[in-house]
Design an enzyme around this catalytic site. Structure first.
Site, PDB file in Angstrom:
ATOM      1  N   HIS A 267       0.536  -0.923   0.270  1.00 55.00           N
ATOM      2  CA  HIS A 267       0.052   0.319  -0.094  1.00 55.00           C
ATOM      3  C   HIS A 267       0.781   0.878   0.150  1.00 55.00           C
ATOM      4  O   HIS A 267       0.319   2.212  -0.826  1.00 55.00           O
ATOM      5  CB  HIS A 267      -0.799   0.243   0.968  1.00 55.00           C
ATOM      6  CG  HIS A 267      -2.129   0.910   1.521  1.00 55.00           C
ATOM      7  ND1 HIS A 267      -2.873   1.218   1.488  1.00 55.00           N
ATOM      8  CD2 HIS A 267      -1.421   2.511   1.960  1.00 55.00           C
ATOM      9  CE1 HIS A 267      -3.233   2.235   0.798  1.00 55.00           C
ATOM     10  NE2 HIS A 267      -2.701   3.301   1.595  1.00 55.00           N
ATOM     11  N   GLU A 268       1.671   0.877   1.391  1.00 55.65           N
ATOM     12  CA  GLU A 268       2.781   2.459   1.183  1.00 55.65           C
ATOM     13  C   GLU A 268       3.394   2.915  -0.572  1.00 55.65           C
ATOM     14  O   GLU A 268       4.042   3.420  -0.763  1.00 55.65           O
ATOM     15  CB  GLU A 268       3.452   2.432   2.742  1.00 55.65           C
ATOM     16  CG  GLU A 268       2.818   2.615   3.272  1.00 55.65           C
ATOM     17  CD  GLU A 268       1.597   3.244   3.626  1.00 55.65           C
ATOM     18  OE1 GLU A 268       1.959   4.526   3.054  1.00 55.65           O
ATOM     19  OE2 GLU A 268       0.515   3.272   4.657  1.00 55.65           O
ATOM     20  N   HIS A 271       1.725   4.516  -3.108  1.00 60.40           N
ATOM     21  CA  HIS A 271       1.693   6.037  -2.718  1.00 60.40           C
ATOM     22  C   HIS A 271       3.240   6.994  -2.892  1.00 60.40           C
ATOM     23  O   HIS A 271       2.847   7.414  -3.344  1.00 60.40           O
ATOM     24  CB  HIS A 271       1.805   6.359  -0.856  1.00 60.40           C
ATOM     25  CG  HIS A 271       0.302   6.355  -0.954  1.00 60.40           C
ATOM     26  ND1 HIS A 271      -0.484   6.747  -0.902  1.00 60.40           N
ATOM     27  CD2 HIS A 271      -0.342   5.287   0.027  1.00 60.40           C
ATOM     28  CE1 HIS A 271      -2.053   6.942  -0.090  1.00 60.40           C
ATOM     29  NE2 HIS A 271      -1.421   5.572   0.214  1.00 60.40           N
ATOM     30  N   GLU A 297      -4.921   7.613  -3.046  1.00 63.42           N
ATOM     31  CA  GLU A 297      -5.859   6.729  -2.387  1.00 63.42           C
ATOM     32  C   GLU A 297      -5.199   5.615  -3.425  1.00 63.42           C
ATOM     33  O   GLU A 297      -5.465   4.278  -3.088  1.00 63.42           O
ATOM     34  CB  GLU A 297      -6.623   7.355  -1.386  1.00 63.42           C
ATOM     35  CG  GLU A 297      -7.074   5.551  -0.402  1.00 63.42           C
ATOM     36  CD  GLU A 297      -5.722   5.343   0.098  1.00 63.42           C
ATOM     37  OE1 GLU A 297      -4.706   5.677   1.103  1.00 63.42           O
ATOM     38  OE2 GLU A 297      -6.049   4.400   1.311  1.00 63.42           O
TER      39      GLU A 297
HETATM   40 ZN    ZN Z   1      -3.187   4.705   1.885  1.00 69.09          ZN
END
Ligand code: ZN
Length: 503
Positions: A267-268, A271, A297
């Site tokens: 997830h990170e 980003h 997101e």
């Molecule tokens: Zn996030």
């Protein structure tokens, strides 16, 4: 002064602003990772000073004049040009930062700092009554803030604009309502499914040192280059960009859970890849960074969910996982593992929710925030309203407020209008992903061989490089040819869960 001079001055000024602001980011990263406890007071002073200096830099009256000079010139004639986009977004940011009176900002800071302590106590005691008068004050504060900002239709729009520039609550509600109806149905089908994945596969002892090695291997393989970033550990995972070629991502490992740390890292990394894909020539200007949290997101969710929970991805990574976690994954098949990664069941806590239930947690919050701000729901009725909706959407009774309306820190921090960005992110992710799959039909074949570059290249060219040049809703239309819809997300979920759960 000519418009060109004004624009050049803005560029130089914003770059310096950005250098100072990113220095604060680095200090914050350090505070959340390696700073010794003894440094806390000095760090708070450093951060306080930097916050004051960056605020002064951004709200410098010269900035307002330079923006106005550009606005009155040919520089903004073509609204699609980078120059026009930079001026449009700088105007938005400048106005928002200069419209709030200093006294109001100070009072709000005091109020929310106190409210956070009260909220923590209330959550611990699971007693909403303790927090209730503070939530009333926070609502008042938010209404006042919206008045200072100004808005056309409703308070919620003014507040949401801080996180999702240009978004309107009524538009968001339109997309959410379609999603909500179908998600509730999907979750009912999952609850009554003839078969369920064996989640215990992921809940065995997984050595944290090995998890670290595996997570590094995975994020590196999807394109997060360790020459341009770091992966560290912290209590609340996040991603921060220090500048071109330096993005820090953080996750958290649990010794008896393989999923959390790994999907957190993916997830990170999503980003981080977005940040690393920004245009360095626009450093400090809106076209050089992403200011829509929903768009941000979408990038993290795509790598975490569409990629990180897909069978094709695990065709490549599972044999490696089996070699690293020999004992825990012995006798487990790829199919069993892939299914376990997509386990779904309703639960009380948003941050622990899975892909199929998460958006229902968000929509409930969005509805309640909006209803409170409009005065349609009284603060005293929040627990009852929360629990009623929770039962309707997720099919379970909330047993106590700490598992219900007291679980999130956001309201005590004064943040309203933030929650919908999570679901907007999931919606954008699915719509972009459907488009990528249309354009690159053999994407899965690439994933199965550990080649994630076609996807990353597509994202860089279509999303990352543009920064805030287009508002999220407009970028979505440009890239996919259609306005945001709940259809791609619900189709993706229906297909996936139908196969896994036999529904
Ligand atoms: Zn996030």
């Amino acid at each position: 002064m000519t418009a060109k001079d004004a624009y050049d001055k803005l560029r130089t000024h914003m770059k310096e602003y950005w250098l100072l602001a990113s220095t604060a980011e680095l200090l914050e990263w350090d505070q959340e990772t390696y700073m010794p406890k003894g440094g806390a007071d000095n760090r708070a002073d450093q951060m306080g000073l930097l916050a004051r200096l960056t605020h002064e830099m951004f709200t410098d009256p010269n900035v307002g004049e330079w923006i106005a000079t550009c606005e009155a010139s040919d520089l903004v004639k073509d609204p699609e040009s980078k120059e026009a986009a930079n001026i449009r977004e700088l105007r938005r940011m400048y106005d928002r930062r200069t419209r709030l009176p200093k006294e109001f900002v100070e009072e709000s800071a005091k109020l929310t700092s106190k409210a956070q302590h009260i909220w923590a106590d209330a959550r611990k005691a699971s007693d909403f009554k303790l927090f209730e008068p503070w939530l009333v004050k926070i609502l008042d504060m938010n209404r006042k803030k919206a008045d200072y900002y100004g808005y056309e239709t409703e308070v919620y729009d003014a507040l949401m604009d801080d996180y999702e520039p240009g978004a309107k609550a009524a538009e968001v509600e339109k997309v959410f309502s379609g999603l909500r109806k179908e998600l509730v149905e999907l979750n009912k089908r999952i609850a009554n499914a003839p078969r369920r994945p064996d989640i215990s596969i992921l809940k065995r002892p997984y050595d944290v040192k090995k998890q670290r090695i595996f997570a590094e291997l995975v994020v590196n393989a999807i394109g997060f280059d360790f020459r341009d970033g770091r992966l560290d550990e912290t209590v609340h995972p996040f991603c921060t960009s220090i500048g071109p070629g330096d993005t820090r991502i953080l996750t958290r490992y649990y010794p008896e859970d393989l999923g959390e740390g790994l999907t957190g890292a993916m997830h990170e990394a999503g980003h981080g890849l977005y940040e690393l894909g920004a245009d360095p020539k626009e450093l400090g200007m809106p076209c050089g960074f992403a200011d829509s949290l929903g768009m941000h997101e979408s990038q993290s969710r795509m790598w975490e969910n569409q990629v990180g929970r897909s069978r094709a991805t695990w065709v490549y990574f599972f044999p490696q996982a089996q070699r690293i976690f020999r004992e825990s994954l012995e006798g487990v098949s790829l199919e069993q593992f892939y299914h376990a990664m997509n386990y779904s069941a309703p639960s009380y806590i948003r941050v622990e929710a899975d892909e199929a239930t998460y958006n229902l947690h968000i929509m409930l919050r969005f509805e309640l925030e909006r209803a409170m701000l409009r005065g349609d729901v009284q603060v005293a009725d929040v627990p009852g309203e929360w629990n009623k909706r929770f039962k309707d959407y997720l099919g379970i009774e909330v047993d106590k407020d700490s598992n219900g309306c007291l679980q999130d820190i956001h309201w005590s921090m004064g943040a309203m209008g933030y929650f919908p960005t999570y679901t907007l992110g999931n919606l954008y992710a699915a719509q972009f992903y459907a488009k990528v799959r249309e354009e690159i039909s053999d994407l899965d074949k690439h994933f199965e061989k550990g080649d994630f570059t076609p996807l990353l290249k597509w994202l860089r060219e279509n999303i990352h490089i543009h920064g805030a040049r287009w508002r999220a809703a407009d970028l979505c239309k440009r890239v996919t040819g259609k306005p945001l819809s709940h259809r791609p997300l619900i189709d993706y979920m229906n297909n996936k869960y139908a196969e896994i759960y036999g529904i």
